[in-house]
Motif scaffolding. Sequence first.
Motif, short mmCIF file in Angstrom:
data_model
loop_
_atom_site.label_atom_id
_atom_site.label_comp_id
_atom_site.label_asym_id
_atom_site.label_seq_id
_atom_site.Cartn_x
_atom_site.Cartn_y
_atom_site.Cartn_z
N ALA A 187 0.81 -1.23 0.00
CA ALA A 187 0.00 0.00 0.00
C ALA A 187 0.83 1.26 0.00
O ALA A 187 0.37 2.33 0.38
CB ALA A 187 -0.96 0.01 1.19
N GLY A 188 2.08 1.13 -0.45
CA GLY A 188 2.92 2.32 -0.55
C GLY A 188 2.81 2.98 -1.90
O GLY A 188 3.42 4.01 -2.15
N ALA A 189 2.02 2.38 -2.80
CA ALA A 189 1.87 2.91 -4.14
C ALA A 189 0.40 3.22 -4.40
O ALA A 189 -0.49 2.78 -3.66
CB ALA A 189 2.39 1.91 -5.17
N ASP A 190 0.15 3.97 -5.44
CA ASP A 190 -1.23 4.31 -5.83
C ASP A 190 -1.90 3.06 -6.40
O ASP A 190 -1.46 2.50 -7.40
CB ASP A 190 -1.19 5.42 -6.87
CG ASP A 190 -2.60 5.82 -7.31
OD1 ASP A 190 -3.56 5.40 -6.64
OD2 ASP A 190 -2.72 6.54 -8.31
N ARG A 191 -3.00 2.63 -5.76
CA ARG A 191 -3.73 1.46 -6.25
C ARG A 191 -5.09 1.86 -6.82
O ARG A 191 -6.00 1.04 -6.90
CB ARG A 191 -3.91 0.44 -5.12
CG ARG A 191 -2.59 -0.13 -4.62
CD ARG A 191 -2.75 -1.45 -3.88
NE ARG A 191 -3.55 -1.35 -2.68
CZ ARG A 191 -3.26 -1.98 -1.53
NH1 ARG A 191 -2.17 -2.73 -1.45
NH2 ARG A 191 -4.04 -1.88 -0.49
N SER A 192 -5.24 3.11 -7.20
CA SER A 192 -6.50 3.55 -7.79
C SER A 192 -6.61 3.04 -9.23
O SER A 192 -5.62 2.98 -9.96
CB SER A 192 -6.60 5.08 -7.76
OG SER A 192 -5.55 5.65 -8.54
N LEU A 193 -7.82 2.67 -9.62
CA LEU A 193 -8.04 2.14 -10.96
C LEU A 193 -9.54 2.12 -11.25
O LEU A 193 -10.35 1.79 -10.38
CB LEU A 193 -7.47 0.71 -11.08
CG LEU A 193 -7.50 0.07 -12.48
CD1 LEU A 193 -6.53 0.78 -13.42
CD2 LEU A 193 -7.15 -1.41 -12.39
N ASN A 194 -9.89 2.47 -12.48
CA ASN A 194 -11.27 2.40 -12.95
C ASN A 194 -12.27 3.12 -12.03
O ASN A 194 -13.39 2.67 -11.82
CB ASN A 194 -11.72 0.94 -13.11
CG ASN A 194 -10.94 0.20 -14.17
OD1 ASN A 194 -10.27 0.81 -14.99
ND2 ASN A 194 -11.02 -1.11 -14.16
N GLY A 195 -11.82 4.21 -11.43
CA GLY A 195 -12.70 4.99 -10.56
C GLY A 195 -12.70 4.55 -9.11
O GLY A 195 -13.36 5.17 -8.27
N TYR A 196 -11.98 3.49 -8.78
CA TYR A 196 -11.89 3.01 -7.40
C TYR A 196 -10.61 3.54 -6.78
O TYR A 196 -9.54 3.47 -7.38
CB TYR A 196 -11.90 1.49 -7.36
CG TYR A 196 -13.14 0.87 -7.95
CD1 TYR A 196 -14.35 0.87 -7.25
CD2 TYR A 196 -13.11 0.30 -9.23
CE1 TYR A 196 -15.49 0.30 -7.80
CE2 TYR A 196 -14.25 -0.26 -9.78
CZ TYR A 196 -15.43 -0.26 -9.06
OH TYR A 196 -16.56 -0.81 -9.61
N SER A 197 -10.69 4.04 -5.54
CA SER A 197 -9.51 4.61 -4.90
C SER A 197 -8.48 3.53 -4.58
O SER A 197 -7.28 3.79 -4.57
CB SER A 197 -9.91 5.34 -3.61
OG SER A 197 -10.59 4.46 -2.72
N ASP A 198 -8.95 2.30 -4.31
CA ASP A 198 -8.05 1.18 -4.04
C ASP A 198 -8.68 -0.05 -4.69
O ASP A 198 -9.61 -0.65 -4.14
CB ASP A 198 -7.88 0.98 -2.53
CG ASP A 198 -6.82 -0.08 -2.19
OD1 ASP A 198 -6.55 -0.95 -3.05
OD2 ASP A 198 -6.27 -0.02 -1.07
N ILE A 199 -8.17 -0.45 -5.84
CA ILE A 199 -8.78 -1.54 -6.60
C ILE A 199 -8.73 -2.85 -5.83
O ILE A 199 -9.63 -3.69 -5.94
CB ILE A 199 -8.10 -1.68 -7.99
CG1 ILE A 199 -8.89 -2.64 -8.88
CG2 ILE A 199 -6.66 -2.13 -7.84
CD1 ILE A 199 -10.28 -2.19 -9.21
N ARG A 200 -7.68 -3.02 -5.04
CA ARG A 200 -7.55 -4.27 -4.27
C ARG A 200 -8.69 -4.41 -3.27
O ARG A 200 -9.29 -5.49 -3.14
CB ARG A 200 -6.20 -4.28 -3.55
CG ARG A 200 -5.85 -5.55 -2.81
CD ARG A 200 -4.41 -5.43 -2.31
NE ARG A 200 -4.00 -6.54 -1.46
CZ ARG A 200 -4.20 -6.61 -0.15
NH1 ARG A 200 -4.81 -5.61 0.47
NH2 ARG A 200 -3.79 -7.65 0.54
N GLU A 201 -9.00 -3.34 -2.55
CA GLU A 201 -10.10 -3.39 -1.57
C GLU A 201 -11.46 -3.38 -2.26
O GLU A 201 -12.42 -3.98 -1.77
CB GLU A 201 -9.98 -2.22 -0.59
CG GLU A 201 -8.73 -2.25 0.26
CD GLU A 201 -8.55 -3.58 0.99
OE1 GLU A 201 -9.54 -4.09 1.57
OE2 GLU A 201 -7.42 -4.13 0.97
#
Length: 649
Positions: free
Chosen positions: A486-500
């Motif tokens: 979680a030290g990098a930007d995980r935003s994708l497709n409008g989600y702030s954290d794609i993993r969560e």
Amino acid sequence: MDSRKSITVSEFVYTMRLYWKEGCGNVENEALVKTWEQIGTVILGKLFGDTETNSGKWDICSPPTGSGKSVSIKVLCGLLSRLSPDSQPGVLIVVRRKAEADRMAEEINTLGKRYGGLKEEDGPFAISYHSDNKRDHSIDSLREYPVVVVTHECFSRSLDPLKKTSVPWESLGAFLDRKRKGIIVDESLSLVEAHQLNQDDLRKLIGLIPTPIRNRFPVEIEVIESILTVFQMIDEKAGEMETIPDFMIAKEGIYKAHPDLPPTDFLALNQAMRDADIQRIFKRRNETTVNDSLLFVEETLAAVDAVINGFRWYKRKEGGIHTYNTARLLIPSDAPPVTMMDATATSNVIYSIFNLANPIPVVPGTRSYSNVTLHVSKNHRVGKRFMEEHAKELSDELLANLRGQPNLHGKHTLIVTHLGVEPFIKQGDSESINIETAHFGAVDGSNDFRHCSGVVVFGIQYRPDEWKSNVCFSCLGPQDSEWMQAGADRSLNGYSDIREAVATGQIISDIVQAANRGCCRCVIDDEGNCPSMDLYLLLPERGNLGEDILQGIVNVMPGIRVVSWEYKRETGDVPRTKHEAALHCYLRNMKPEEIKASRIRQELGIPKSTWERLVAKMQKEEANLLPPEVSYLVKRTGKTRTAYFLKGE
């Protein structure tokens, strides 16, 4: 049969409308008819269109529950029976459970006769194939049937290099002298096959492989021992470190990075174990224990094979256990175009990162849930571990609260909960409410509870961190360690954290699947409404997760009314008298294993006199207390007698 080469969309929709009214007793509306046109266009286009154009794409049809997804598969395949053998496209249908597979095949054959494609004396047009009926059909004979229905488990195993020996993909995907043109998956399929290795499993694996077989496979044994050595090195270096963050070990397989290494054949090693006289080698008394050992060998070898051929990442689990992890998408390289029927696809974020997914827009107005009331209580501990550790007290608390809901009195109410909690719900007496139960993982797609006007979702299936990462890596490609920590930007497709977001979307899908087992799956008017139903839900205490889940449910079930549920934490005296139902549920849910009877009695808190009565009943041949696959046995060692339950595969 006639001489036509295909089935048209208009013919399918016309037949579907008739069957929806006359065969199912349901009501249609304009949006429903458009939905069936959509389904027919997608599936028939794959079966009779240009397969090269669509090859590899997964069309995701997501009409809401109760809009005829499963019915449309049966009607469409029933119509296919009218075509001559040389015009048959070949269809593989994938459903969740064995009983569903049997019903699907049977009803397709019945409709084939109704539509004039089959005569009474004809053999089956569609068959089901699974572990309970595989003796009725050989693997090689599957290609003779235009429609084959299998379970999700069977389909997944056919794609695993080390498990497909019993049901190879080449057999499922073949029809006569050609490939089947379509796969139809009813309900969501797990797209990701994950594997995990740890030190203890590798030691056990080496111990189970006898010396003669080890000598035949020196390269494979060397690979296993080398991974074990790495674990031992990690263990030494970890020392007293309180935490070790997840990190990516390698983004590609060992053989891709080092093609000069000698090749491995874990499939042959696994087969050698299957062919050996394992009963004698293991020196075990009962067949179930031997089969458990062979299954462990197969699963662990599959994990070793996957780890050395795919990306690898490290995670230290609770108790200081070091693990290697990897995963892959379950898609055969030569698979025909797939159509997936998933009512909860709009909430499942996996499809937004799965590059082969082609989501089909939902037709507005297909269903309305304005007759469903969602009763919500917030800030609860609803995870599996906590709830199973406190199963009795939490079950009593729930039943006491439900007794205070007059709208449920005298009605059938389904409670969907964790597997280890279900027997305790069964055991409690809910007095004025007719309680029925099911557990997560065994209820999706079921039509057995459509008479229930109340549904309670008692618990939430949290996915572990490794599941979240494996899904993202399989769809997006392996990421670096910074992304994992979680030290990098995980935003994708409008989600702030794609993993969560992937995890939250799966939770929403689980809840909606459970909710839609009740009468809200039935359509009663031309506006797509269902009978009146009450849905009860305990939301978690974790940050904004509860609100995200609630919003997701509202989005998937348009028109649903949300009210507050004043849930009392104290419980009244709940009579626990339904011991027979609780015991049967416990035995039905247990894994294939051997468990002492005294342990089960203690866990369920069954009084001695009641237990003696239940034992006497179990020992009678006519008793139906035991599930078919479970036996009650007594071992004698000298003067000591030990009773236990044994569940086979």
